[in-house]
Design a protein around this motif. Structure first.
Motif, short mmCIF file in Angstrom:
data_model
loop_
_atom_site.label_atom_id
_atom_site.label_comp_id
_atom_site.label_asym_id
_atom_site.label_seq_id
_atom_site.Cartn_x
_atom_site.Cartn_y
_atom_site.Cartn_z
N PRO A 1 18.76 -13.38 -18.09
CA PRO A 1 18.38 -13.60 -16.69
C PRO A 1 17.04 -12.98 -16.33
O PRO A 1 16.27 -13.58 -15.59
CB PRO A 1 19.52 -12.94 -15.92
CG PRO A 1 20.22 -12.07 -16.89
CD PRO A 1 20.03 -12.70 -18.23
N ALA B 1 13.89 -14.93 -15.08
CA ALA B 1 13.45 -14.67 -13.72
C ALA B 1 11.95 -14.41 -13.68
O ALA B 1 11.22 -14.97 -12.86
CB ALA B 1 14.20 -13.46 -13.16
N GLY C 1 18.02 -14.88 -7.88
CA GLY C 1 18.48 -13.83 -8.79
C GLY C 1 18.94 -12.59 -8.03
O GLY C 1 19.60 -11.72 -8.58
N SER D 1 21.48 -16.16 -11.47
CA SER D 1 21.44 -15.32 -12.67
C SER D 1 22.49 -15.62 -13.74
O SER D 1 22.72 -14.81 -14.61
CB SER D 1 21.51 -13.86 -12.27
OG SER D 1 22.65 -13.67 -11.46
N SER E 1 14.36 -9.47 -5.97
CA SER E 1 14.68 -9.16 -7.36
C SER E 1 13.43 -9.40 -8.23
O SER E 1 12.32 -9.57 -7.71
CB SER E 1 15.87 -10.00 -7.82
OG SER E 1 16.49 -9.38 -8.92
#
Ligand code: SF4
Ligand code: SF4
Ligand code: SF4
Ligand SMILES: [Zn+2]
Lengths: 70, 781
Positions: free
Chosen positions: B237, B241, B196, B232, B115
């Motif tokens: 998020p 992240a 995530g 998340s 991710s």
């Protein structure tokens, strides 16, 4: 530093004491511990030297300012 | 001058602190700079700024939800700047600069999951030469796949191929088991778990709940060599992240260099900035609503960007002509001045910064952190003098003026007429005497009549010596005052000049003083009311002297009850430019100060410092001294427009003051100074030139006196002019003249210089101790 000077108008000036004309000679000028050579009108006999107006308020003042910032 | 002095000022000035938009951005994007680039139409530059702090901006930029907006200083006013849309505008209208390939390192890193955090990590690490293997536990892109509709088509694929193009590789992960993690740790220096990515299963990898808690700054797990992206369920998020990927890169940088990952990680989280911005003048502007809610047109982007307040601390700059003139702020100046002053050799271009501060303390008063410039400048000047780097020209005329004020024949002290002791001494100060000699005499007589037992002392307290950083001279001059004080039974000094008050307080603390303004407030003489409108000005030396300020108000309200106040008054009053001898070192800037201060107020100004009054007039603003209302030496409209006396006139007036006062009040036989037996004629244009070149009438007189005895040095046969020269101090003067048939000296030209040369008068005359020498011998007459 060697400020080259414009044709200096020293025409007519004489040394009062010796009655002799002035000639251009290289002289060491000093300020705030620094010195440099410049051509100045000087009595051929007793070496009394002149710093003319345009020089004092032209190149010399510039150099004085430069040296003050040193 | 020590490093601590620099640090003390540097620490206080928060000018370089980030604006709120930056401090509250999880990635600390320099939004202010970026926005200014958009305003200037430089989208490419804006992109560079964005790329500097936002990793993999081509993905991250589409996903930011603008947490900064509610912290933006426009938030309370209208609406926070729409940075998310501005960032998207930049991304669509620019291209990122291709990263520069770095020499490959031997460090291998693996991610579990693909991710945003993993992509950011790989992108940033590969730009440093490291290789990352990204293990896909599910479809490539993880959580990003659910938001592809928020970005242009193909953006995710493009970003992934950019990441692999940098030398990283995507690989399909086998079943997520503890063995798999063990194998990864075996083959790699570090393993990054991208929580995530919804397909990552950390528990299956054998990580315990404790091991899944990351240090918020390093992102490290308690398990060795394991780093974590957040799961998340947080507010923003994607930005979190990206920040986690970026923070991990910071940790690995340290780890690979053998440094603890937690070292020097201040301010990586969001924080409250200490930058203070004055928004009181900000006008609300409606935010730009784009026609297409997902995109700004160039005009819309510019419009929205133009709403940015470009948040900086301008508070002291807005009140100080000096700070404005050199386009800096105290923190920057402090560094420049410090480096300038401590450098023994090389060019001292910051001299002028040290010399043009008025040492007025206004910046300290307006600064939210009380950054103290005056104190720093005073130290710097003293250091320059002590190390012989103070340019002689900067303060020489002020110091000459000081010495001539105190020279025998000008400065004096007298007990009250007919008495042999005194309780008080009236000390008008060197400038009042020079500008208002009769007013000074009247004031003295009034004080002595009303209070009884008041002596008079005329001279200069030594403030100019202190301003110029010369401690020896300061001590010598103060010592002379102390001598008079202790030889006469330690009387109280009544001080007319607020700068004298300040000087006595710090340099002569043992002497009891009163301000003339407090004294007169109790015994205001009866005077007819002045009908014209007047505005009171507080001299900057009275900034912290509420008693003096109150006294002045009591006095002016008894004569001009409808007087008004300046916007900047009392503790916030501005300087006229004379403070700290700023106007001596930098006359043009001195004039900027005078104009800036005199403009404040709608009626002619009344100051209780004569220097302010004279300088305001010189700047084109008719003004009065407070004593003009009580003991005028002419009518007010004349006094209001009376020009500031020049240096030669000041000297003459001080001399006259002594002669007049000793004759009329003390009935002394005073011998006038010997008259020169010839007349010197200086045409007005030459006189004007002299003031510019700072040549005194006395200097010309000295050259001619020398020539009268020894003859000139040179004669001109063409025009009959004579040329004479003399070096009475560290300056050589030349006077070109003729003598007419009546024996008068007609001056044709005057010039001077500081240099010396063999054959020129004054050779060998340069002695750094000259000024101090003057102080000891009582000055040049
Ligand atoms: S007011 Fe001036 S000195 Fe104080 S923080 Fe702001 S810029 Fe710095
Ligand atoms: S006004 Fe501009 S500089 Fe100030 S916080 Fe908002 S975006 Fe940042
Ligand atoms: S002139 Fe006054 S306001 Fe300006 S920097 Fe100096 S002390 Fe501060
Ligand atoms: Zn000669």
């Amino acid at each position: 530093m060697d400020p080259t000077l414009p044709d200096m108008d020293i025409e007519g000036w004489f040394c009062q004491k010796c009655n002799s004309p002035l000639t251009m000679v290289k002289v060491n000028v000093t300020y705030m511990g620094a010195s440099f050579a410049v051509d100045l009108p000087s009595c051929a006999n007793c070496h009394t030297t002149m710093i003319p107006d345009f020089l004092a308020f032209g190149k010399m003042l510039e150099v004085e300012k430069l040296l003050e910032d040193k | 001058m020590h490093k601590v002095d620099l640090l003390a000022l540097e620490d206080r000035c928060t000018y370089e602190e980030p604006p709120a938009c930056q401090s509250f951005c999880p990635l600390h994007v320099e939004a202010r700079t970026m926005i200014q680039h958009i305003v200037a139409g430089k989208v490419g530059e804006a992109r560079k700024t964005l790329d500097r702090h936002m990793p993999l901006a081509q993905l991250t930029g589409w996903l930011c939800e603008g947490a900064c907006r509610e912290h933006c200083l426009r938030h309370g006013l209208d609406a926070g700047i729409n940075l998310p849309l501005l960032e998207r505008y930049i991304l669509q209208n620019s291209r990122s600069v291709k990263p520069f390939p770095m020499p490959a390192s031997a460090n291998r890193i693996a991610t579990v999951g693909t991710s945003l955090a993993a992509l950011v990590l790989a992108f940033d690490l590969s730009r440093k030469g490291h290789k990352v293997t990204l293990y896909e536990t599910g479809p490539r892109g993880g959580a990003l796949l659910s938001v592809v509709d928020r970005m242009p088509e193909g953006q995710l694929e493009g970003a992934c191929s950019l990441v692999s193009g940098l030398g990283n590789s995507f690989e399909e992960a086998p079943a997520q088991t503890p063995d798999f993690l063990a194998k990864l740790l075996d083959e790699n220096r570090v393993v990054f778990i991208d929580q995530g990515d919804p397909t990552v299963n950390p528990r299956a990898l054998g990580l315990s709940p404790e091991e899944l808690i990351a240090d918020p700054v390093t992102r490290g797990s308690v398990k060795d060599r394991v780093f974590l992206a957040p799961a998340s369920e947080i507010a923003n998020p994607f930005l979190e992240a990206a920040a986690a990927g970026k923070k991990t890169v910071g940790s690995l940088d340290r780890l690979f260099q053998g440094v603890q990952p937690g070292i020097a990680r201040e301010r990586e989280e969001v924080f409250q900035t200490t930058l203070v911005v004055d928004t009181s003048d900000a006008i609300p502007i409606e935010p730009v609503i784009p026609a297409d809610p997902l995109e700004f047109t160039p005009e819309e982007a510019k419009g929205e960007a133009a709403r940015c307040l470009n948040c900086t601390c301008q508070i002291c700059l807005s009140v100080c002509p000096h700070l404005r003139h050199y386009k800096g702020y105290p923190k920057k100046y402090a560094r420049e001045m410090y480096n300038n002053v401590i450098t023994a050799y090389g060019i001292h271009t910051a001299n002028i910064l040290v010399l043009s501060c008025a040492e007025c303390n206004l910046c300290k008063e307006v600064c939210p952190n009380q950054a103290e410039v005056t104190f720093f400048v005073q130290k710097a000047r003293k250091f320059m003098v002590d190390t012989n780097h103070m340019p002689a020209a900067a303060h020489e005329y002020a110091l000459e003026d000081l010495l001539s004020s105190n020279a025998p024949g000008t400065g004096f002290f007298r007990l009250p007429p007919g008495e042999n002791a005194c309780q008080k001494i009236f000390y008008p100060g060197c400038q009042l005497v020079a500008s208002r000699p009769q007013t000074t005499a009247q004031t003295y007589e009034y004080l002595n009549k009303t209070l009884k037992g008041v002596g008079l002392m005329s001279g200069c307290c030594g403030a100019p010596a202190k301003w110029s950083g010369r401690s020896v001279l300061t001590g010598t001059v103060a010592g002379e005052i102390k001598k008079v004080w202790s030889e006469n039974g330690q009387p109280t000094f009544i001080l007319a000049c607020p700068s004298c008050s300040l000087f006595f307080k710090t340099e002569l603390p043992e002497i009891n003083t009163e301000s003339l303004w407090e004294v007169l407030a109790g015994i205001v003489p009866d005077r007819p009311t002045v009908s014209m409108a007047l505005t009171l000005h507080d001299p900057c030396a009275s900034r912290y002297e509420e008693g003096i300020q109150k006294g002045a108000r009591k006095i002016i309200s008894s004569v001009a009850p409808s007087f008004s106040e300046q916007k900047y008054s009392g503790r916030l009053t501005k300087c006229c430019g004379y403070g700290g001898l700023a106007a001596h070192a930098q006359p043009e800037l001195g004039m900027e100060y005078s104009i800036d201060t005199a403009q404040d107020g709608d009626a002619p100004l009344v100051s209780y410092c004569i220097v302010c009054r004279d300088r305001f007039k010189a700047a084109g603003f008719p003004s009065l001294h407070l004593l003009d209302l009580l003991f005028p030496e002419g009518d007010l409209s004349e006094l209001m427009n009376r020009p500031m006396p020049n240096l030669s006139e000041k000297r003459d007036r001080r001399l006259d003051f002594r002669q007049q006062v000793l004759k009329s009040i003390w009935q002394e036989e005073v011998t006038d100074p010997p008259k020169i037996p010839y007349e010197i004629v200086i045409p007005p244009e030459i006189y004007e030139l002299m003031e510019k070149r700072r040549i005194l009438k006395g200097d010309v007189e000295a050259v001619i006196a020398e020539a009268a005895v020894h003859g000139p040095l040179f004669l001109n046969r063409n025009n009959g002019h004579s040329l004479a020269s003399l070096r009475p101090r560290q300056v050589t003067f030349w006077v070109e003249y003729t003598i007419d048939e009546d024996g008068r000296y007609l001056v044709h030209q005057v010039w001077c210089h500081r240099m010396v040369a063999p054959g020129v008068p004054g050779e060998g005359a340069e002695s750094p101790a000259t000024l101090e020498g003057y102080a000891r011998t009582g000055g040049r007459v």
